[in-house]
Design a protein around this motif. Structure first.
Motif, PDB file in Angstrom:
ATOM      1  N   LEU A 107       0.775  -1.127   0.055  1.00  0.00           N
ATOM      2  CA  LEU A 107       0.084   0.045  -0.123  1.00  0.00           C
ATOM      3  C   LEU A 107       0.829   1.227  -0.096  1.00  0.00           C
ATOM      4  CD1 LEU A 107      -2.892   1.452   0.317  1.00  0.00           C
ATOM      5  CD2 LEU A 107      -2.796   1.306   2.678  1.00  0.00           C
ATOM      6  N   ASN A 108       1.919   1.346   0.771  1.00  0.00           N
ATOM      7  CA  ASN A 108       2.686   2.546   0.858  1.00  0.00           C
ATOM      8  C   ASN A 108       3.695   2.554  -0.431  1.00  0.00           C
ATOM      9  OD1 ASN A 108       1.907   3.216   3.531  1.00  0.00           O
ATOM     10  ND2 ASN A 108       3.571   1.701   4.388  1.00  0.00           N
ATOM     11  N   ARG A 109       3.975   1.663  -1.032  1.00  0.00           N
ATOM     12  CA  ARG A 109       4.631   1.737  -2.206  1.00  0.00           C
ATOM     13  C   ARG A 109       3.835   2.037  -3.251  1.00  0.00           C
ATOM     14  NH1 ARG A 109       7.778  -4.216  -1.921  1.00  0.00           N
ATOM     15  NH2 ARG A 109       9.537  -3.563  -0.719  1.00  0.00           N
ATOM     16  N   ILE A 110       2.630   1.700  -3.395  1.00  0.00           N
ATOM     17  CA  ILE A 110       1.526   2.174  -4.407  1.00  0.00           C
ATOM     18  C   ILE A 110       1.128   3.551  -4.102  1.00  0.00           C
ATOM     19  CG2 ILE A 110      -0.841   1.720  -5.015  1.00  0.00           C
ATOM     20  CD1 ILE A 110      -0.120  -1.363  -4.570  1.00  0.00           C
ATOM     21  N   LYS A 111       1.022   4.034  -2.842  1.00  0.00           N
ATOM     22  CA  LYS A 111       0.718   5.356  -2.531  1.00  0.00           C
ATOM     23  C   LYS A 111       1.878   6.334  -3.085  1.00  0.00           C
ATOM     24  CE  LYS A 111      -2.296   5.237   1.532  1.00  0.00           C
ATOM     25  NZ  LYS A 111      -2.156   5.611   3.035  1.00  0.00           N
ATOM     26  N   GLU A 112       3.224   5.825  -2.956  1.00  0.00           N
ATOM     27  CA  GLU A 112       4.183   6.810  -3.449  1.00  0.00           C
ATOM     28  C   GLU A 112       4.079   6.851  -5.072  1.00  0.00           C
ATOM     29  OE1 GLU A 112       9.207   6.434  -3.762  1.00  0.00           O
ATOM     30  OE2 GLU A 112       8.245   5.138  -2.410  1.00  0.00           O
ATOM     31  N   ILE A 113       3.697   5.772  -5.659  1.00  0.00           N
ATOM     32  CA  ILE A 113       3.552   5.791  -7.250  1.00  0.00           C
ATOM     33  C   ILE A 113       2.421   6.695  -7.609  1.00  0.00           C
ATOM     34  CG2 ILE A 113       2.811   4.440  -9.206  1.00  0.00           C
ATOM     35  CD1 ILE A 113       4.314   2.038  -7.622  1.00  0.00           C
ATOM     36  N   THR A 114       1.226   6.560  -6.900  1.00  0.00           N
ATOM     37  CA  THR A 114      -0.016   7.385  -7.243  1.00  0.00           C
ATOM     38  C   THR A 114       0.315   8.896  -6.917  1.00  0.00           C
ATOM     39  OG1 THR A 114      -0.995   6.893  -4.979  1.00  0.00           O
ATOM     40  CG2 THR A 114      -1.384   5.328  -7.153  1.00  0.00           C
ATOM     41  N   GLN A 115       0.884   9.027  -5.649  1.00  0.00           N
ATOM     42  CA  GLN A 115       1.186  10.533  -5.369  1.00  0.00           C
ATOM     43  C   GLN A 115       2.132  11.156  -6.436  1.00  0.00           C
ATOM     44  OE1 GLN A 115       2.428  10.334  -1.428  1.00  0.00           O
ATOM     45  NE2 GLN A 115       0.158   9.803  -0.499  1.00  0.00           N
ATOM     46  N   TYR A 116       3.348  10.403  -6.793  1.00  0.00           N
ATOM     47  CA  TYR A 116       4.125  10.786  -7.655  1.00  0.00           C
ATOM     48  C   TYR A 116       3.092  11.335  -9.148  1.00  0.00           C
ATOM     49  CZ  TYR A 116       8.046  11.034 -11.043  1.00  0.00           C
ATOM     50  OH  TYR A 116       8.861  11.554 -12.015  1.00  0.00           O
ATOM     51  N   ALA A 117       2.297  10.398  -9.461  1.00  0.00           N
ATOM     52  CA  ALA A 117       1.329  10.777 -10.685  1.00  0.00           C
ATOM     53  C   ALA A 117       0.741  11.899 -10.527  1.00  0.00           C
ATOM     54  CB  ALA A 117       0.728   9.290 -10.941  1.00  0.00           C
ATOM     55  N   GLN A 118       0.181  12.052  -9.107  1.00  0.00           N
ATOM     56  CA  GLN A 118      -0.691  13.061  -9.066  1.00  0.00           C
ATOM     57  C   GLN A 118       0.144  14.442  -9.285  1.00  0.00           C
ATOM     58  OE1 GLN A 118      -2.067  13.419  -4.965  1.00  0.00           O
ATOM     59  NE2 GLN A 118      -4.107  13.860  -5.668  1.00  0.00           N
ATOM     60  N   LYS A 119       1.251  14.494  -8.652  1.00  0.00           N
ATOM     61  CA  LYS A 119       2.148  15.679  -9.008  1.00  0.00           C
ATOM     62  C   LYS A 119       2.195  15.940 -10.463  1.00  0.00           C
ATOM     63  CE  LYS A 119       4.840  15.266  -4.677  1.00  0.00           C
ATOM     64  NZ  LYS A 119       5.998  14.865  -4.049  1.00  0.00           N
ATOM     65  N   LEU A 120       1.951  14.920 -11.211  1.00  0.00           N
ATOM     66  CA  LEU A 120       2.587  15.365 -12.779  1.00  0.00           C
ATOM     67  C   LEU A 120       1.028  15.555 -13.227  1.00  0.00           C
ATOM     68  CD1 LEU A 120       5.171  12.617 -13.425  1.00  0.00           C
ATOM     69  CD2 LEU A 120       5.527  14.960 -13.202  1.00  0.00           C
ATOM     70  N   GLY A 121      -0.090  15.411 -12.735  1.00  0.00           N
ATOM     71  CA  GLY A 121      -1.342  15.436 -13.212  1.00  0.00           C
ATOM     72  C   GLY A 121      -1.727  14.230 -14.210  1.00  0.00           C
ATOM     73  N   ILE A 122      -1.466  13.085 -13.642  1.00  0.00           N
ATOM     74  CA  ILE A 122      -1.724  11.787 -14.333  1.00  0.00           C
ATOM     75  C   ILE A 122      -2.800  10.971 -13.598  1.00  0.00           C
ATOM     76  CG2 ILE A 122      -0.729   9.701 -15.158  1.00  0.00           C
ATOM     77  CD1 ILE A 122       1.651  11.165 -16.467  1.00  0.00           C
ATOM     78  N   LYS A 123      -3.414  10.517 -13.996  1.00  0.00           N
ATOM     79  CA  LYS A 123      -4.525   9.717 -13.296  1.00  0.00           C
ATOM     80  C   LYS A 123      -3.982   8.100 -13.193  1.00  0.00           C
ATOM     81  CE  LYS A 123      -8.740  11.681 -13.846  1.00  0.00           C
ATOM     82  NZ  LYS A 123     -10.414  11.649 -14.527  1.00  0.00           N
ATOM     83  N   VAL A 124      -4.258   7.292 -12.275  1.00  0.00           N
ATOM     84  CA  VAL A 124      -3.788   5.868 -12.468  1.00  0.00           C
ATOM     85  C   VAL A 124      -4.907   4.866 -12.138  1.00  0.00           C
ATOM     86  CG1 VAL A 124      -2.359   4.136 -11.310  1.00  0.00           C
ATOM     87  CG2 VAL A 124      -1.630   6.573 -11.250  1.00  0.00           C
ATOM     88  N   ALA A 125      -5.197   4.049 -12.899  1.00  0.00           N
ATOM     89  CA  ALA A 125      -6.435   3.306 -12.943  1.00  0.00           C
ATOM     90  C   ALA A 125      -6.082   1.723 -12.546  1.00  0.00           C
ATOM     91  CB  ALA A 125      -7.292   3.187 -14.191  1.00  0.00           C
ATOM     92  N   PHE A 126      -6.445   1.228 -11.727  1.00  0.00           N
ATOM     93  CA  PHE A 126      -6.054  -0.315 -11.390  1.00  0.00           C
ATOM     94  C   PHE A 126      -7.088  -1.244 -11.833  1.00  0.00           C
ATOM     95  CE2 PHE A 126      -3.791   2.399  -8.158  1.00  0.00           C
ATOM     96  CZ  PHE A 126      -2.559   1.944  -8.238  1.00  0.00           C
ATOM     97  N   GLU A 127      -6.457  -2.350 -12.303  1.00  0.00           N
ATOM     98  CA  GLU A 127      -7.334  -3.252 -13.320  1.00  0.00           C
ATOM     99  C   GLU A 127      -7.747  -4.492 -12.341  1.00  0.00           C
ATOM    100  OE1 GLU A 127      -6.955  -5.831 -17.497  1.00  0.00           O
ATOM    101  OE2 GLU A 127      -5.641  -4.174 -16.902  1.00  0.00           O
ATOM    102  N   ASN A 128      -8.786  -4.726 -12.633  1.00  0.00           N
ATOM    103  CA  ASN A 128      -9.255  -6.262 -11.858  1.00  0.00           C
ATOM    104  C   ASN A 128      -8.523  -7.276 -12.719  1.00  0.00           C
ATOM    105  OD1 ASN A 128     -11.555  -5.014 -13.793  1.00  0.00           O
ATOM    106  ND2 ASN A 128     -12.121  -7.328 -13.787  1.00  0.00           N
TER     107      ASN A 128
END
Length: 261
Positions: free
Chosen positions: A119-140
């Motif tokens: 979870l913490n690793r994924i938060k690091e990824i998504t927060q980095y993406a957020q700074k760049l204005g990019i959405k992250v969609a996780f797939e089932n």
């Protein structure tokens, strides 16, 4: 009216990816997603992005690779290295004006139990993406629980899911907690199968109830592109590549009509 999109698939058989892109364009598609898998393809992911843009095709998202993704949930250097790899991929996508990335949370049928390390690793990824204005969609994918865990624990506006209808049909027997993901479905992968395997057939060539799927997506307020994840193989090779994608576009229009009901 919702646009229709399709994947630029690198596993199409007996054709080049350039031929694939040209046939997609010729069929009438205006939107695509590309596979950003960091593989040693003859035509790299960056080259594919450039070709799509040159032809006027809009890249709605990049599907990032999932090699060793299970290590994201485990202690050790491999998981940390994966975080940096994804951050690099997201930065590269930003440079090509790609507004969203799709990611898997697990691979294969068995994975480590979801946990705070991942979870913490994924938060690091998504927060980095957020700074760049990019959405992250996780797939089932193949195992339940991981998507729910992430969505319940990360509430940032740039984090959502990519609903894969084919995976839901073959792996989950169509059971999916749509209510949990209401307003969080950022993207879709629409393709069909007969529950024997993840076949990536044209919609209506398998056993998915498309009226039901689309009704659920509408209830979740999904209004994004009708995105087809098709692969030119099996009996489809009896068709010309151009005809395959023209048929795919027509199937997309059938789904489009159901969305309008």
């Amino acid at each position: 009216m919702q646009e229709i999109a399709v994947v630029v698939h690198n596993s199409n058989e007996n054709v080049t990816v350039l031929e694939t892109i040209n046939s997609i364009k010729n069929a009438g598609f205006k939107n695509v997603f590309i596979q950003w898998y960091d593989k040693d393809w003859k035509c790299s992911q960056e080259e594919q992005a450039k070709i799509c843009k040159k032809l006027g095709l809009n890249i709605i998202f990049a599907h990032l690779g999932y090699k060793n993704i299970n290590s994201i949930w485990e202690k050790g250097e491999e998981g940390e290295t994966l975080v940096e790899k994804y951050k690099k991929d997201i930065l590269n996508c930003k440079q090509y004006d790609i507004p969203m990335v799709v990611m898997h949370l697990t691979s294969k049928n068995v994975a480590p139990k979801y946990n705070e390390i991942g979870l913490n690793r994924i938060k690091e990824i998504t927060q980095y993406a957020q700074k760049l204005g990019i959405k992250v969609a996780f797939e089932n994918t193949k195992i339940k629980g991981y998507l729910e865990y992430i969505i319940e624990n990360i509430k940032d506006d740039n984090v959502g899911i990519c609903y894969d209808a084919g995976h839901c049909h073959v792996h989950f027997d169509d059971e999916f907690n749509f209510e949990l993901f209401k307003n969080r479905i950022f993207a879709v992968h629409l393709h069909d199968n007969d529950k024997t395997d993840d076949l990536h057939l044209l919609p209506f060539d398998g056993t998915i109830n498309w009226n039901c799927v689309i009704e659920k997506l509408k209830e979740c307020n999904y209004s994004g592109p009708i995105t087809l994840e098709l692969c030119y193989r099996y009996e489809y090779k009896n068709m010309l590549l151009d005809d395959f994608y023209k048929e795919g576009f027509d199937r997309g229009k059938k789904l489009q009509k159901i969305f309008k009901k």
